[in-house]
Write an enzyme that holds these catalytic residues in place. Structure first.
Site, PDB file in Angstrom:
ATOM      1  N   ASN A 129       1.183   7.797  -5.237  1.00 37.86           N
ATOM      2  CA  ASN A 129       0.972   7.325  -3.870  1.00 37.86           C
ATOM      3  C   ASN A 129       2.021   6.237  -3.577  1.00 37.86           C
ATOM      4  OD1 ASN A 129       0.067   5.512  -1.799  1.00 37.86           O
ATOM      5  ND2 ASN A 129      -1.917   6.504  -1.871  1.00 37.86           N
ATOM      6  N   HIS A 186       2.726   1.735  -0.865  1.00 38.40           N
ATOM      7  CA  HIS A 186       3.104   0.322  -0.973  1.00 38.40           C
ATOM      8  C   HIS A 186       4.615   0.096  -0.981  1.00 38.40           C
ATOM      9  CE1 HIS A 186      -0.921  -0.784  -0.796  1.00 38.40           C
ATOM     10  NE2 HIS A 186      -1.257  -0.123  -1.882  1.00 38.40           N
ATOM     11  N   ARG A 191       9.168  -6.582   6.626  1.00 43.24           N
ATOM     12  CA  ARG A 191      10.325  -7.049   7.401  1.00 43.24           C
ATOM     13  C   ARG A 191      10.616  -6.151   8.605  1.00 43.24           C
ATOM     14  NH1 ARG A 191      13.778 -10.864   4.873  1.00 43.24           N
ATOM     15  NH2 ARG A 191      12.279 -12.314   4.003  1.00 43.24           N
ATOM     16  N   HIS A 232      -0.686   7.888   2.835  1.00 46.44           N
ATOM     17  CA  HIS A 232      -1.837   7.724   3.731  1.00 46.44           C
ATOM     18  C   HIS A 232      -1.310   7.301   5.093  1.00 46.44           C
ATOM     19  CE1 HIS A 232      -6.059   5.692   4.288  1.00 46.44           C
ATOM     20  NE2 HIS A 232      -5.725   6.476   5.301  1.00 46.44           N
ATOM     21  N   ARG A 267      -2.247   5.923   8.132  1.00 49.47           N
ATOM     22  CA  ARG A 267      -3.403   5.248   8.727  1.00 49.47           C
ATOM     23  C   ARG A 267      -3.275   5.202  10.240  1.00 49.47           C
ATOM     24  NH1 ARG A 267      -6.927   1.756   6.336  1.00 49.47           N
ATOM     25  NH2 ARG A 267      -6.968   1.840   4.080  1.00 49.47           N
ATOM     26  N   ARG A 291      -0.173   0.756   9.214  1.00 51.79           N
ATOM     27  CA  ARG A 291       0.210  -0.510   8.570  1.00 51.79           C
ATOM     28  C   ARG A 291       1.294  -0.317   7.504  1.00 51.79           C
ATOM     29  NH1 ARG A 291      -5.195  -1.951   5.198  1.00 51.79           N
ATOM     30  NH2 ARG A 291      -6.123  -1.590   7.232  1.00 51.79           N
ATOM     31  N   HIS A 292       1.400   0.879   6.918  1.00 50.82           N
ATOM     32  CA  HIS A 292       2.483   1.099   5.951  1.00 50.82           C
ATOM     33  C   HIS A 292       3.263   2.379   6.256  1.00 50.82           C
ATOM     34  CE1 HIS A 292      -0.920   3.089   4.108  1.00 50.82           C
ATOM     35  NE2 HIS A 292      -1.374   2.039   3.475  1.00 50.82           N
ATOM     36  N   GLU A 347      -3.053  11.795   2.934  1.00 52.53           N
ATOM     37  CA  GLU A 347      -4.376  11.166   3.057  1.00 52.53           C
ATOM     38  C   GLU A 347      -4.579  10.774   4.495  1.00 52.53           C
ATOM     39  OE1 GLU A 347      -5.257   7.695   0.772  1.00 52.53           O
ATOM     40  OE2 GLU A 347      -4.606   8.708  -1.050  1.00 52.53           O
ATOM     41  N   THR A 376      -7.746  -1.807   1.410  1.00 58.18           N
ATOM     42  CA  THR A 376      -7.428  -0.463   0.928  1.00 58.18           C
ATOM     43  C   THR A 376      -8.692   0.366   1.154  1.00 58.18           C
ATOM     44  OG1 THR A 376      -6.774   0.844  -0.999  1.00 58.18           O
ATOM     45  CG2 THR A 376      -8.101  -1.093  -1.449  1.00 58.18           C
ATOM     46  N   THR A 377      -8.636   1.674   0.845  1.00 58.68           N
ATOM     47  CA  THR A 377      -9.803   2.515   1.074  1.00 58.68           C
ATOM     48  C   THR A 377     -10.981   1.986   0.262  1.00 58.68           C
ATOM     49  OG1 THR A 377      -8.226   4.317   1.156  1.00 58.68           O
ATOM     50  CG2 THR A 377     -10.547   4.921   1.150  1.00 58.68           C
ATOM     51  N   GLU A 383     -11.703  14.522  -4.560  1.00 56.93           N
ATOM     52  CA  GLU A 383     -11.027  13.488  -5.350  1.00 56.93           C
ATOM     53  C   GLU A 383     -12.087  12.445  -5.681  1.00 56.93           C
ATOM     54  OE1 GLU A 383      -7.380  11.727  -3.810  1.00 56.93           O
ATOM     55  OE2 GLU A 383      -7.794   9.897  -4.944  1.00 56.93           O
ATOM     56  N   HIS A 404      -7.787   5.972  -7.518  1.00 55.93           N
ATOM     57  CA  HIS A 404      -8.040   4.663  -6.929  1.00 55.93           C
ATOM     58  C   HIS A 404      -8.272   3.620  -8.017  1.00 55.93           C
ATOM     59  CE1 HIS A 404      -8.766   1.625  -3.990  1.00 55.93           C
ATOM     60  NE2 HIS A 404      -8.507   2.495  -3.045  1.00 55.93           N
ATOM     61  N   GLY A 405      -7.333   2.679  -8.074  1.00 52.23           N
ATOM     62  CA  GLY A 405      -7.469   1.560  -9.020  1.00 52.23           C
ATOM     63  C   GLY A 405      -6.999   1.884 -10.428  1.00 52.23           C
ATOM     64  N   GLY A 462      -1.177   4.780  -7.214  1.00 50.63           N
ATOM     65  CA  GLY A 462      -0.190   4.115  -6.371  1.00 50.63           C
ATOM     66  C   GLY A 462       0.107   2.703  -6.799  1.00 50.63           C
TER      67      GLY A 462
HETATM   68  N1  PXP Z   1      -6.714   7.967  -3.784  1.00 52.27           N
HETATM   69  C1  PXP Z   1      -7.060   7.553  -2.546  1.00 52.27           C
HETATM   70  C2  PXP Z   1      -7.945   8.436  -1.733  1.00 52.27           C
HETATM   71  C3  PXP Z   1      -6.595   6.331  -2.018  1.00 52.27           C
HETATM   72  O1  PXP Z   1      -6.955   5.943  -0.789  1.00 52.27           O
HETATM   73  C4  PXP Z   1      -5.716   5.554  -2.816  1.00 52.27           C
HETATM   74  C5  PXP Z   1      -5.173   4.259  -2.262  1.00 52.27           C
HETATM   75  O2  PXP Z   1      -4.356   4.487  -1.195  1.00 52.27           O
HETATM   76  C6  PXP Z   1      -5.376   6.029  -4.088  1.00 52.27           C
HETATM   77  C7  PXP Z   1      -5.901   7.212  -4.558  1.00 52.27           C
HETATM   78  C8  PXP Z   1      -4.446   5.260  -4.987  1.00 52.27           C
HETATM   79  O3  PXP Z   1      -5.076   4.099  -5.360  1.00 52.27           O
HETATM   80  P1  PXP Z   1      -4.225   2.979  -6.110  1.00 52.27           P
HETATM   81  O4  PXP Z   1      -3.170   2.533  -5.152  1.00 52.27           O
HETATM   82  O5  PXP Z   1      -5.228   1.926  -6.414  1.00 52.27           O
HETATM   83  O6  PXP Z   1      -3.652   3.629  -7.341  1.00 52.27           O
END
Ligand code: PXP
Length: 398
Positions: free
Chosen positions: A162, A165, A173, A198, A200, A204-205, A225, A255-256, A306, A346-347, A368
């Protein structure tokens, strides 16, 4: 050589993944038994097990597993079998579930241990004959279970990166760098098999321009996403990513947070899936590892789920982490058994990913923040050296 896995009464209240158990039993049979032999594994509740226990062993109440060899030792019970069968293994799912809770393991793993135990009995191992034989059998059980868990029935889990970021840094900037499109190419060259962004509603990104260009440049798989809202649905239908992942989206979250509540949003999710299906875009639902959400995801026609790994990653104690890990492991198995393809994310970071990647029903991990953060750390040395070379060139400046 085959395994006949059946349920004495369909036990809908305990979602079990028949495919996974059958695959594990078949692997054990291949590993232990000469070709051409079959075994039957019958899963049942405590009531039926108590009745077998009383009829064949004159013992009261249920037990976890009973095996009946086709060619039993003198005095041991036998049941009618064909010449190719080595025997029957009966397992109480109710007892296995209680034991799984007490041992802090998953129901599927406990049933797997009981299949191993029953199979070893059929092959002549007997822990009741002597203490020494009990140790031999226990060692063999541990060895087989470890081997089985290292074996993956499919291919290895794939890594999708992902890159949101990278865009977060650019947006700080409002310029053009760093460009997530270039980052995506680097991730693919390094071996990632998917790129996730993602888009959004608040942009924002990731920006519309990013998704449009990525659609043309990503060579592996682009997973978009998104929330199930009209504006983004139209963009997805226009750009046709390789798949989309529906996530809940709140304006003020960092974040989500939490998985999609498929049950509460059934109508909206179903309609979005229908629209995507007509455009041949597979849909994944980002959900918490929760049996009811998995059933709902299957019922609305999702292709993937997921599983949200956030609570496992953020667990404050070892005990909590184990509990969350087991929830993910069980959910992955149930979802796969229900015919869903399973991703997770996620995480996830450099400490907690390997365990999730080893779950054999998980196809892909979406990671990500950890990777982009590490890129900043490990790339900083090179970046400073390159700037230093400009500030202090190796030859005198005129
Ligand atoms: N999966 C989903 C659905 C997410 O929303 C995110 C964060 O954007 C991730 C995975 C990746 O999470 P992380 O950035 O914590 O690795």
């Amino acid at each position: 050589m085959s395994v006949n896995l059946s349920f004495l009464h369909d036990n809908e209240t305990r979602p079990l993944c028949r495919d996974l158990l059958a695959k594990r039993a078949a692997w054990l049979l291949r590993r232990l038994v000469p070709a051409g032999k079959n075994v039957s594994v019958v899963l049942m509740g405590d009531r039926d097990m108590a009745s077998y226990n009383s009829r064949y062993r004159q013992r009261q109440g249920p037990t976890n597993v009973l095996s009946f060899a086709a060619d039993p030792a003198p005095g041991q019970p036998a049941i009618a079998l064909t010449e190719h069968e080595i025997g029957d293994i009966l397992i109480s799912v109710d007892t296995a579930a209680r034991e799984a809770r007490n041992n802090n393991t998953t129901l599927h793993d406990r049933i797997t241990e009981l299949i191993i135990h029953g199979l070893l009995h059929l092959l002549g191992y007997d822990h009741e004959r002597s203490e020494e034989e009990a140790w031999v059998m226990w060692d063999k059980e541990q060895e087989l279970f470890r081997e089985l868990k290292c074996y993956r029935s499919g291919t290895m889990a794939q890594l999708a990166i992902n890159i949101d970021h990278v865009a977060t840094v650019r947006q700080a900037r409002g310029g053009a760098e760093p460009d997530p499109v270039i980052a995506a190419g680097i991730c693919e060259l390094a071996g990632a098999l998917g790129i996730v962004v993602h888009l959004r509603e608040d942009r924002r990104h990731i920006q519309d321009r990013d998704v449009r260009i990525l659609r043309q440049t990503v060579k592996t798989k682009l997973n978009l996403e998104m929330a199930a809202v009209k504006e983004i649905i139209l963009i997805a239908l226009d750009l046709k990513p390789d798949m989309i992942t529906l996530v809940p989206e709140k304006r003020r979250e960092l974040t989500t947070e939490g998985g999609l509540d498929v049950i509460a949003n059934e109508n909206k999710v179903r309609k979005t899936i229908d629209k995507m299906s007509r455009a041949a875009i597979p849909v994944s639902l980002f959900i918490d590892p929760d049996q009811e959400q998995i059933k709902a995801a299957r019922d609305v026609g999702a292709t993937f789920v997921e599983l949200h790994t956030g609570r496992y990653c953020d667990a404050g104690t070892e005990q909590e982490r184990e509990r969350e890990f087991n929830l993910i492991a069980e959910s992955a198995e149930t979802a796969s058994g229900a015919g869903l393809r399973v991703n997770a994310g996620h995480g996830l970071d450099y400490r907690n990913t390997a365990r999730i990647a080893a779950l054999d029903t998980i196809e892909e991990l979406s990671i990500g923040h950890a990777v982009i953060s590490r890129a900043v750390q490990v790339g900083l040395d090179q970046a400073v050296r390159e700037m230093l070379a400009l500030v202090k060139p190796p030859f005198p400046a005129r």
